[in-house]
Design a protein around this motif. Structure first.
Motif, short mmCIF file in Angstrom:
data_model
loop_
_atom_site.label_atom_id
_atom_site.label_comp_id
_atom_site.label_asym_id
_atom_site.label_seq_id
_atom_site.Cartn_x
_atom_site.Cartn_y
_atom_site.Cartn_z
N VAL A 91 0.95 -1.15 0.11
CA VAL A 91 0.01 0.03 0.03
C VAL A 91 1.04 1.38 -0.08
O VAL A 91 0.62 2.26 -0.98
N LEU A 92 2.05 1.40 0.71
CA LEU A 92 2.92 2.52 1.02
C LEU A 92 3.38 2.66 -0.45
O LEU A 92 3.64 3.87 -0.96
N GLY A 93 3.78 1.74 -1.13
CA GLY A 93 4.54 1.66 -2.37
C GLY A 93 3.20 2.43 -3.48
O GLY A 93 3.99 3.03 -4.27
N ALA A 94 2.34 1.85 -3.32
CA ALA A 94 1.10 2.21 -4.51
C ALA A 94 1.02 3.52 -4.16
O ALA A 94 0.54 4.48 -5.00
N LEU A 95 0.70 4.21 -2.59
CA LEU A 95 0.68 5.72 -2.41
C LEU A 95 1.78 6.37 -3.03
O LEU A 95 1.48 7.67 -3.68
N LEU A 96 2.87 6.01 -3.00
CA LEU A 96 3.68 6.64 -3.58
C LEU A 96 3.99 6.67 -4.91
O LEU A 96 4.25 7.63 -5.58
N ALA A 97 3.93 5.64 -5.81
CA ALA A 97 3.77 5.67 -7.20
C ALA A 97 2.47 6.64 -7.64
O ALA A 97 2.51 7.20 -8.52
N ARG A 98 1.50 6.72 -6.48
CA ARG A 98 0.46 7.69 -7.29
C ARG A 98 0.77 9.09 -7.26
O ARG A 98 0.20 9.91 -8.07
N GLU A 99 1.78 9.47 -6.46
CA GLU A 99 2.33 10.73 -6.32
C GLU A 99 2.75 10.95 -7.74
O GLU A 99 2.90 12.28 -8.29
N ARG A 100 3.33 10.07 -8.31
CA ARG A 100 4.14 10.15 -9.61
C ARG A 100 3.15 9.95 -10.91
O ARG A 100 3.13 10.80 -11.69
N LEU A 101 2.35 9.10 -10.67
CA LEU A 101 1.52 8.76 -11.92
C LEU A 101 0.21 9.44 -12.05
O LEU A 101 -0.58 9.63 -12.80
N GLY A 102 -0.36 9.99 -10.73
CA GLY A 102 -1.60 10.73 -10.65
C GLY A 102 -2.66 9.86 -10.43
O GLY A 102 -3.86 10.39 -10.60
N ARG A 103 -2.59 8.68 -10.30
CA ARG A 103 -3.73 7.76 -10.15
C ARG A 103 -3.41 6.35 -9.29
O ARG A 103 -2.29 6.14 -9.14
N GLY A 104 -4.19 5.71 -8.89
CA GLY A 104 -4.25 4.76 -7.94
C GLY A 104 -4.27 3.44 -8.80
O GLY A 104 -3.95 3.69 -10.14
N GLN A 105 -4.25 2.42 -8.29
CA GLN A 105 -3.95 1.01 -8.74
C GLN A 105 -4.61 -0.07 -7.94
O GLN A 105 -4.73 0.19 -6.79
N ARG A 106 -4.77 -1.14 -8.67
CA ARG A 106 -5.19 -2.60 -7.90
C ARG A 106 -3.83 -3.02 -7.50
O ARG A 106 -2.69 -3.04 -8.07
N VAL A 107 -3.78 -3.60 -6.20
CA VAL A 107 -2.99 -4.20 -5.51
C VAL A 107 -3.37 -5.73 -4.89
O VAL A 107 -4.25 -5.87 -4.43
N GLU A 108 -2.37 -6.77 -5.05
CA GLU A 108 -3.09 -7.75 -4.51
C GLU A 108 -1.93 -8.57 -3.76
O GLU A 108 -0.83 -8.40 -4.22
N VAL A 109 -2.23 -9.15 -2.52
CA VAL A 109 -1.14 -9.70 -1.86
C VAL A 109 -1.79 -11.21 -1.47
O VAL A 109 -2.82 -11.25 -0.90
N SER A 110 -0.91 -12.21 -1.45
CA SER A 110 -1.42 -13.45 -1.17
C SER A 110 -0.92 -14.31 -0.05
O SER A 110 0.21 -13.98 0.13
N LEU A 111 -1.68 -14.78 0.84
CA LEU A 111 -1.37 -15.51 1.89
C LEU A 111 -0.15 -16.35 1.68
O LEU A 111 0.95 -16.79 2.15
N PHE A 112 -0.66 -17.40 0.71
CA PHE A 112 0.08 -18.39 0.17
C PHE A 112 1.52 -17.95 -0.34
O PHE A 112 2.61 -18.40 -0.11
N ASP A 113 1.68 -16.75 -1.32
CA ASP A 113 2.76 -16.38 -2.00
C ASP A 113 3.74 -15.94 -0.77
O ASP A 113 4.92 -16.20 -0.52
N THR A 114 2.97 -15.22 0.26
CA THR A 114 4.00 -14.72 1.18
C THR A 114 4.36 -16.07 2.24
O THR A 114 5.49 -15.89 3.02
#
Length: 439
Positions: free
Chosen positions: A199-222
């Motif tokens: 989420v923090l990375g996506a918020l930082l990217a939003r400052e550069r891109l001007g838009r939000g995005q979809r983010v997914e985190v998986s319990l299994f992958d983690t």
């Protein structure tokens, strides 16, 4: 229950007045339950984000009923641990009015976090496509057991399942029995940390891109990540990691030993530490010079003989004796403690890891702080986890700008659940009351 808080733990020291928060001005709408995603949103709340936890009326998050429950509260210890600094709003998402309020909150949010089963948010009209169309700057984060799309999107999952399927269980325990799971929800906690980072990375990217995005985190992958470098070792060698109990498969001597009074753990991570252990701590330069112990692989080969020597040597003195010598020599060591001992330890007290904070019903509740320390933007002062719907009117008033009359109408319409609607119907509304005669 919760006896001796004032004697055992200090009151939380408040942050400097006027100091900014890392996430000032960020609003998070939290559609999460159980552990991984709620712990992630609590991390964001501790950083200063406004986290609005959307819960089902009356029942709320199922984690509220995880034991031990406090008889005076609608929540137990696990919920208290993972939901501080949040505002709870009770909305009936099965009612058109409740769902409309949820959408209004999404339109005014910076972040949405959800961990429903796949398809639930789409059925509600709160899927990422819809929400990002409503609010293009939104960071929409889904926390899935396996995925939101693909062959395994339908699978449910909890921490112990992730531990088992990732290979984590197979690595832990003793070689003469089945692998064991960690009692701590390590996969939930690590997933929460990963969600916070995402989420923090996506918020930082939003400052550069001007838009939000979809983010997914998986319990299994983690969970696969949490098996550590064993994944790469397996790929290099083609062999599976072997359970080694309290010893380490790749360093020696590392393991649990017994002083005359207490059990402690040492970790000789390299040859230099081994030399200091033998020469400075145990005063046995002859053992340090033994050719059989010259390198880590050789010490592992002769581990049984080396451990027998250490067991006999350490039993001659108490822990205080050995701790002082190992600390002076720079040998990593530590007591094998219970949880209760750990939270009352000198190290925990020095770091103020556990404090007590005010509670409107109980007077005080314990608080376990995050291990993050910001110099310029200190973490938010902890506020105890809320009751179900505790902040419903506050959120609707402050976040959506609704007035008392509008909130009362929504209540009667069932936006906050049938029980709230029935209670509201039994009380005359502002337009139904007899006029008050002028004085």
């Amino acid at each position: 229950m919760l006896e001796n808080l004032e004697a055992d733990f200090p009151e939380h020291k408040r942050r400097a007045s006027g100091a900014p928060h890392a996430l000032d001005g960020i609003r998070v709408v939290d559609f999460s339950h159980f552990i991984a995603a709620p712990l992630a949103t609590m991390i964001l709340a501790d950083m200063g984000a406004e986290v609005i936890k959307v819960e089902a009326p009356v029942r709320g998050d199922d984690l509220r009923r995880y034991p031990p429950m406090h008889p005076q509260l609608d929540q137990g210890a696990p919920f208290v641990w993972s939901n501080r600094n949040k505002k709870s709003i009770a909305l009936d998402l099965k009612s058109p009015q409740g769902l409309a309020l949820a959408r209004d909150l999404v339109c005014r949010a910076d972040v949405l976090v959800e961990n429903f089963s796949s398809g639930v948010m789409r059925r509600l009209g709160l899927d990422h496509e819809t929400c990002l169309a409503l609010n293009p700057r939104l960071v929409y984060c889904s926390v899935a057991a396996y995925s939101r799309e693909g062959a395994f999107a339908d699978r449910f999952g909890f921490d112990p399942i992730a531990q088992a399927e990732s290979g984590f269980v197979s690595m832990n325990g003793y070689p003469d029995r089945e692998g064991v799971r960690a009692l701590s929800p390590v996969m939930d906690i690590s997933t929460a940390m990963m969600v916070g980072n995402a989420v923090l990375g996506a918020l930082l990217a939003r400052e550069r891109l001007g838009r939000g995005q979809r983010v997914e985190v998986s319990l299994f992958d983690t969970a696969v990540l949490m098996t550590g470098y064993a994944t790469m070792q397996s790929l290099f060698t083609g062999k599976e990691p072997q359970r080694s109990g309290n010893t380490a498969p790749d360093t020696c001597p590392s393991g649990a030993f017994r002083a005359s009074d207490l059990t402690f753990y040492i970790n000789s991570g390299n040859d230099n530490i081994f030399q200091r252990l033998m020469g400075q701590v145990l005063e046995r330069p002859d053992v340090a010079a033994d050719a059989d112990y010259a390198t880590g692989p050789l010490r592992i080969r002769h581990r049984e003989r080396l451990f027998a020597f250490l067991d006999e040597a350490f039993a001659r003195h108490d822990w205080a004796h050995w701790q002082a010598r190992m600390r002076a020599a720079g040998v990593p060591c530590g007591l094998v403690r219970t949880v209760g001992e750990a939270i009352r330890s000198p190290e925990a007290r020095d770091h103020e890891l556990v404090t007590r904070i005010p509670h409107p019903v109980l007077g005080w509740v314990p608080n376990v702080r995050l291990p993050i320390r910001y110099a310029a933007t200190p973490m938010a002062d902890p506020v105890a986890a809320p009751a179900v719907g505790q902040h419903t009117q506050e959120v609707l008033r402050d976040a959506l700008g609704l007035d008392e009359r509008q909130i009362a109408e929504l209540e009667r319409a069932g936006a906050f659940g049938p029980a709230a609607a029935a209670a509201a119907a039994a009380v005359p509304g502002p337009m139904d009351r007899d006029p008050v005669p002028a004085s």
